[in-house]
Design a protein around this motif. Structure first.
Motif, PDB file in Angstrom:
ATOM      1  N   UNK A 171     -51.159   6.410 -13.588  1.00  0.00           N
ATOM      2  CA  UNK A 171     -51.392   7.318 -14.722  1.00  0.00           C
ATOM      3  C   UNK A 171     -50.092   7.799 -15.365  1.00  0.00           C
ATOM      4  N   UNK A 172     -49.062   6.968 -15.235  1.00  0.00           N
ATOM      5  CA  UNK A 172     -47.746   7.400 -15.723  1.00  0.00           C
ATOM      6  C   UNK A 172     -47.764   7.737 -17.216  1.00  0.00           C
ATOM      7  N   UNK A 173     -48.346   6.896 -18.022  1.00  0.00           N
ATOM      8  CA  UNK A 173     -48.367   7.116 -19.466  1.00  0.00           C
ATOM      9  C   UNK A 173     -49.161   8.366 -19.813  1.00  0.00           C
ATOM     10  N   UNK A 174     -50.331   8.547 -19.153  1.00  0.00           N
ATOM     11  CA  UNK A 174     -51.152   9.733 -19.431  1.00  0.00           C
ATOM     12  C   UNK A 174     -50.422  11.005 -19.015  1.00  0.00           C
ATOM     13  N   UNK A 175     -49.762  10.953 -17.835  1.00  0.00           N
ATOM     14  CA  UNK A 175     -49.006  12.114 -17.377  1.00  0.00           C
ATOM     15  C   UNK A 175     -47.911  12.477 -18.370  1.00  0.00           C
ATOM     16  N   UNK A 176     -47.247  11.451 -18.885  1.00  0.00           N
ATOM     17  CA  UNK A 176     -46.151  11.697 -19.832  1.00  0.00           C
ATOM     18  C   UNK A 176     -46.668  12.336 -21.110  1.00  0.00           C
ATOM     19  N   UNK A 177     -47.784  11.821 -21.629  1.00  0.00           N
ATOM     20  CA  UNK A 177     -48.373  12.363 -22.864  1.00  0.00           C
ATOM     21  C   UNK A 177     -48.778  13.822 -22.671  1.00  0.00           C
ATOM     22  N   UNK A 178     -49.291  14.149 -21.469  1.00  0.00           N
ATOM     23  CA  UNK A 178     -49.732  15.524 -21.203  1.00  0.00           C
ATOM     24  C   UNK A 178     -48.550  16.447 -20.924  1.00  0.00           C
ATOM     25  N   UNK A 179     -47.609  15.969 -20.113  1.00  0.00           N
ATOM     26  CA  UNK A 179     -46.515  16.834 -19.655  1.00  0.00           C
ATOM     27  C   UNK A 179     -45.500  17.161 -20.735  1.00  0.00           C
ATOM     28  N   UNK A 180     -45.207  16.199 -21.611  1.00  0.00           N
ATOM     29  CA  UNK A 180     -44.163  16.441 -22.614  1.00  0.00           C
ATOM     30  C   UNK A 180     -44.490  17.610 -23.540  1.00  0.00           C
ATOM     31  N   UNK A 181     -45.698  17.680 -24.143  1.00  0.00           N
ATOM     32  CA  UNK A 181     -46.000  18.865 -24.980  1.00  0.00           C
ATOM     33  C   UNK A 181     -45.976  20.165 -24.185  1.00  0.00           C
ATOM     34  N   UNK A 182     -46.510  20.113 -22.941  1.00  0.00           N
ATOM     35  CA  UNK A 182     -46.499  21.332 -22.121  1.00  0.00           C
ATOM     36  C   UNK A 182     -45.072  21.747 -21.803  1.00  0.00           C
ATOM     37  N   UNK A 183     -44.221  20.760 -21.516  1.00  0.00           N
ATOM     38  CA  UNK A 183     -42.812  21.042 -21.238  1.00  0.00           C
ATOM     39  C   UNK A 183     -42.130  21.650 -22.448  1.00  0.00           C
ATOM     40  N   UNK A 184     -42.445  21.129 -23.635  1.00  0.00           N
ATOM     41  CA  UNK A 184     -41.846  21.674 -24.860  1.00  0.00           C
ATOM     42  C   UNK A 184     -42.255  23.125 -25.056  1.00  0.00           C
ATOM     43  N   UNK A 185     -43.566  23.404 -24.898  1.00  0.00           N
ATOM     44  CA  UNK A 185     -44.051  24.782 -25.071  1.00  0.00           C
ATOM     45  C   UNK A 185     -43.422  25.711 -24.044  1.00  0.00           C
ATOM     46  N   UNK A 186     -43.438  25.291 -22.773  1.00  0.00           N
ATOM     47  CA  UNK A 186     -42.860  26.134 -21.717  1.00  0.00           C
ATOM     48  C   UNK A 186     -41.365  26.327 -21.936  1.00  0.00           C
TER      49      UNK A 186
END
Length: 378
Positions: free
Chosen positions: A12-27
């Motif tokens: 699920x590397x691609x899905x994790x990346x798509x989810x984590x990057x926006x959350x990382x930006x917001x945080x």
């Protein structure tokens, strides 16, 4: 457990990346913003406001004339005529008005100042220094009446001109108050000082008002309140410090997860490169000679080959040995044949790996030897 995590991240590397990057930006944005904000806010609170007001009211005492046959003291505007004006009676009223009760104390005195521009000046006392101490929300500091004797002013100026020979076209007559003291409200003490002058310009034929007749100053009584800074998130106010800690921890956590995912990704790439070299070495290891340093190529013509199969074909055709060199810096593998002044070489690098991986995805059901022409025998 480690293998399970690796498999999950890989799947699920691609899905994790798509989810984590926006959350990382917001945080990250929240973390940076909160770190830039002070944890406390200092506010100035108005406990009381005092207004210090001084107003002048004057008239003119004139001799009987064609305009005013009876003479006397009359209301005048900003201009008076010297020839018919004997005196200027005036009153001064100074008050302190506050929202809440205050204590005012200090001293006041008044002077009459006659000036000839920058040439000379002379002061005359109108009232001696007096003290005051009053309490309330509406305090009267001064309520007095004085008089400017214009005849005496004329006489004094003429005498100065006669004795000194100094003459100017314009003189000024100034009423100079000097009020000094303090105002106390809620334990806070503020200084008061009032020197607002009433000034008349004294010309050859006229006397003109040169200033305002009312002066107001504000004296605020404030206290400092320190409160915790809040962070507004979707209409809700949250304490800044916990938001700062939580957003920073989440940002760091997401960064570590992304680094971990990339670490596995590059480890897999490295593993694929090594496995390709291992397969070649396993199949043709007896035909290859390992060298510990790269061969000097300045005097040789280098011919680059695009597959290991070409190395095998040339070695078989010319009956020459295959040399093998491991480039440790970038983990690339170099295979080469030396034929006089010619050097035939094939290198396994990341580009070749990407090509190999792409072909392997398409040909999952085929034999591994047939799936990659980079090391195919036939």
């Amino acid at each position: 457990m480690r293998e399970t995590l690796d498999n999950v991240f890989k799947k699920y590397q691609k899905k994790f990346t798509i989810i984590l990057l926006p959350v990382l930006v917001v945080a990250g944005v929240i973390s940076v913003y909160t770190l830039m904000q002070p944890t406390t806010i200092t506010n100035q609170v108005d406990n009381n406001v005092s207004h210090f007001q001084t107003s002048y009211d004057y008239k003119a005492t004139i001799t009987p004339n064609i305009l005013y046959p009876t003479g006397g003291t009359i209301e005048v505007g900003d201009t008076m005529y010297k020839k018919i004006t004997n005196a200027i009676p005036f009153t001064i009223n100074s008050t302190i008005n506050s929202e809440n009760e205050v204590i005012a104390k200090g001293t006041h005195e008044f002077q009459l100042l006659i000036k000839a521009g920058d040439l000379w000046e002379k002061s005359f006392p109108l009232a001696e220094k007096q003290s005051f101490a009053k309490k309330g929300t509406a305090i009267s500091i001064i309520d007095k009446s004085f008089k400017i004797d214009i005849e005496k002013v004329k006489t004094f100026i003429l005498k100065v001109e006669e004795e000194t020979g100094i003459r100017t076209e314009e003189y000024t007559i100034e009423i100079v108050p000097n009020i000094q003291g303090t105002i106390i409200s809620g334990g806070i003490e503020k200084d008061i000082k009032m020197e607002d002058k009433l000034i008349f310009q004294y010309f050859y034929e006229e006397i003109k008002l040169a200033t305002e007749k009312k002066f107001i100053s504000t004296i605020p009584f404030t206290t400092t309140e320190i409160s915790k800074n809040m962070f507004t998130f979707f209409g809700s106010e949250l304490p800044l410090t916990p938001v700062r800690i939580i957003s920073s921890v989440f940002s760091l956590l997401f960064i570590l997860v992304i680094i971990y995912m990339n670490k596995n990704f590059w480890a897999n790439r490295k593993k694929n490169v090594q496995s390709l070299a291992e397969k070649i070495n396993k199949k043709y290891g007896k035909r290859m000679i390992s060298v510990s340093q790269k061969v000097e190529t300045s005097q040789k013509s280098i011919i680059l080959l695009n597959s290991f199969k070409a190395i095998i074909q040339i070695a078989d055709a010319k009956e020459l040995p295959i040399f093998y060199y491991n480039m440790h810096l970038d983990e690339s593998k170099l295979y080469f044949i030396i034929d006089g002044n010619y050097m035939y070489q094939y290198e396994i690098n990341e580009i070749e790996l990407a090509r190999s991986r792409s072909r392997s995805r398409v040909k999952n059901n085929k034999n591994e030897a047939e799936s990659d022409p980079a090391y195919a025998l036939d």
